[in-house]
Design a protein around this motif. Sequence first.
Motif, PDB file in Angstrom:
ATOM      1  N   LYS A 181       7.083   4.012  -4.446  1.00 33.74           N
ATOM      2  CA  LYS A 181       6.438   2.708  -4.443  1.00 33.74           C
ATOM      3  C   LYS A 181       6.008   2.354  -3.022  1.00 33.74           C
ATOM      4  CE  LYS A 181       7.097  -2.133  -5.665  1.00 33.74           C
ATOM      5  NZ  LYS A 181       7.997  -3.111  -6.268  1.00 33.74           N
ATOM      6  N   ASN A 182       4.735   2.059  -2.842  1.00 31.01           N
ATOM      7  CA  ASN A 182       4.216   1.604  -1.560  1.00 31.01           C
ATOM      8  C   ASN A 182       4.728   0.187  -1.343  1.00 31.01           C
ATOM      9  OD1 ASN A 182       2.432   0.241   0.339  1.00 31.01           O
ATOM     10  ND2 ASN A 182       1.152   2.073   0.214  1.00 31.01           N
ATOM     11  N   LEU A 183       5.508  -0.025  -0.292  1.00 28.65           N
ATOM     12  CA  LEU A 183       6.134  -1.314  -0.059  1.00 28.65           C
ATOM     13  C   LEU A 183       5.159  -2.406   0.357  1.00 28.65           C
ATOM     14  CD1 LEU A 183       9.406  -0.138   1.702  1.00 28.65           C
ATOM     15  CD2 LEU A 183       9.050  -0.714  -0.708  1.00 28.65           C
ATOM     16  N   VAL A 184       3.982  -2.030   0.830  1.00 28.33           N
ATOM     17  CA  VAL A 184       2.983  -3.019   1.227  1.00 28.33           C
ATOM     18  C   VAL A 184       2.147  -3.455   0.035  1.00 28.33           C
ATOM     19  CG1 VAL A 184       0.940  -3.426   2.660  1.00 28.33           C
ATOM     20  CG2 VAL A 184       2.894  -2.204   3.611  1.00 28.33           C
ATOM     21  N   THR A 185       1.642  -2.478  -0.725  1.00 29.42           N
ATOM     22  CA  THR A 185       0.730  -2.797  -1.828  1.00 29.42           C
ATOM     23  C   THR A 185       1.437  -2.945  -3.171  1.00 29.42           C
ATOM     24  OG1 THR A 185       0.292  -0.483  -2.385  1.00 29.42           O
ATOM     25  CG2 THR A 185      -1.094  -1.493  -0.661  1.00 29.42           C
ATOM     26  N   GLU A 227      -1.911   6.517   6.018  1.00 27.54           N
ATOM     27  CA  GLU A 227      -1.985   5.068   5.848  1.00 27.54           C
ATOM     28  C   GLU A 227      -2.473   4.435   7.142  1.00 27.54           C
ATOM     29  OE1 GLU A 227       1.991   4.131   4.529  1.00 27.54           O
ATOM     30  OE2 GLU A 227       1.462   4.547   2.455  1.00 27.54           O
ATOM     31  N   ALA A 250      -3.725   1.540   8.128  1.00 29.77           N
ATOM     32  CA  ALA A 250      -3.916   0.134   7.768  1.00 29.77           C
ATOM     33  C   ALA A 250      -3.873  -0.764   8.997  1.00 29.77           C
ATOM     34  CB  ALA A 250      -2.857  -0.290   6.758  1.00 29.77           C
ATOM     35  N   ALA A 251      -2.762  -0.768   9.689  1.00 27.17           N
ATOM     36  CA  ALA A 251      -2.596  -1.643  10.847  1.00 27.17           C
ATOM     37  C   ALA A 251      -3.047  -0.917  12.111  1.00 27.17           C
ATOM     38  CB  ALA A 251      -1.144  -2.076  10.971  1.00 27.17           C
ATOM     39  N   PHE A 292       4.281   2.453  12.210  1.00 22.14           N
ATOM     40  CA  PHE A 292       4.765   1.668  11.071  1.00 22.14           C
ATOM     41  C   PHE A 292       5.989   0.824  11.398  1.00 22.14           C
ATOM     42  CE2 PHE A 292       6.956   5.707  10.782  1.00 22.14           C
ATOM     43  CZ  PHE A 292       8.265   5.336  10.511  1.00 22.14           C
TER      44      PHE A 292
END
Length: 146
Positions: free
Chosen positions: A40-44, A59, A61-62, A109
């Motif tokens: 499970k992706n903890l962000v999405t 990833e 993203a940030a 991350f």
Amino acid sequence: NGLHFHRVIPDFMDQFGCPHSKDPKSSRAGTGGPPDGTYKNLVTGATEKRSGGGNIKDEFAAKISNEPGTLSMANTGSPNSGGSQFFMNTVHNDFLDWFSPGESKHPVFGKVVDQASFDVMVAISKTPTRDDCPVTPVTMKSVTVA
């Protein structure tokens, strides 16, 4: 928990997360990853897939730089090849930023929470090594994610 740092380089970084590093003398330390499957992706909140030796999609993203005290995904140098291994930056390694020019792409991350934790990171990076592997094993007893 219980893994050993398999690669430490002064004025650069400390790397761990390889399941083979439970045995600090293993010649396979630094070569392993998690099993294939899903997580499970903890962000999405989305269910993501691990494949090809437990690898996940990059990833990016940030837009956070590989500054001292940050945690970044390790990979083989190829896209989408990160798994369970990561490294702790002891200096500003901006050439590893995913948004900088060049081949090496390592998304940040996390970050240590205080100076004492950063001081431990630096101390680990200065342990005597042979071929970047600590001569005296350095064990990660536990990790807390906050």
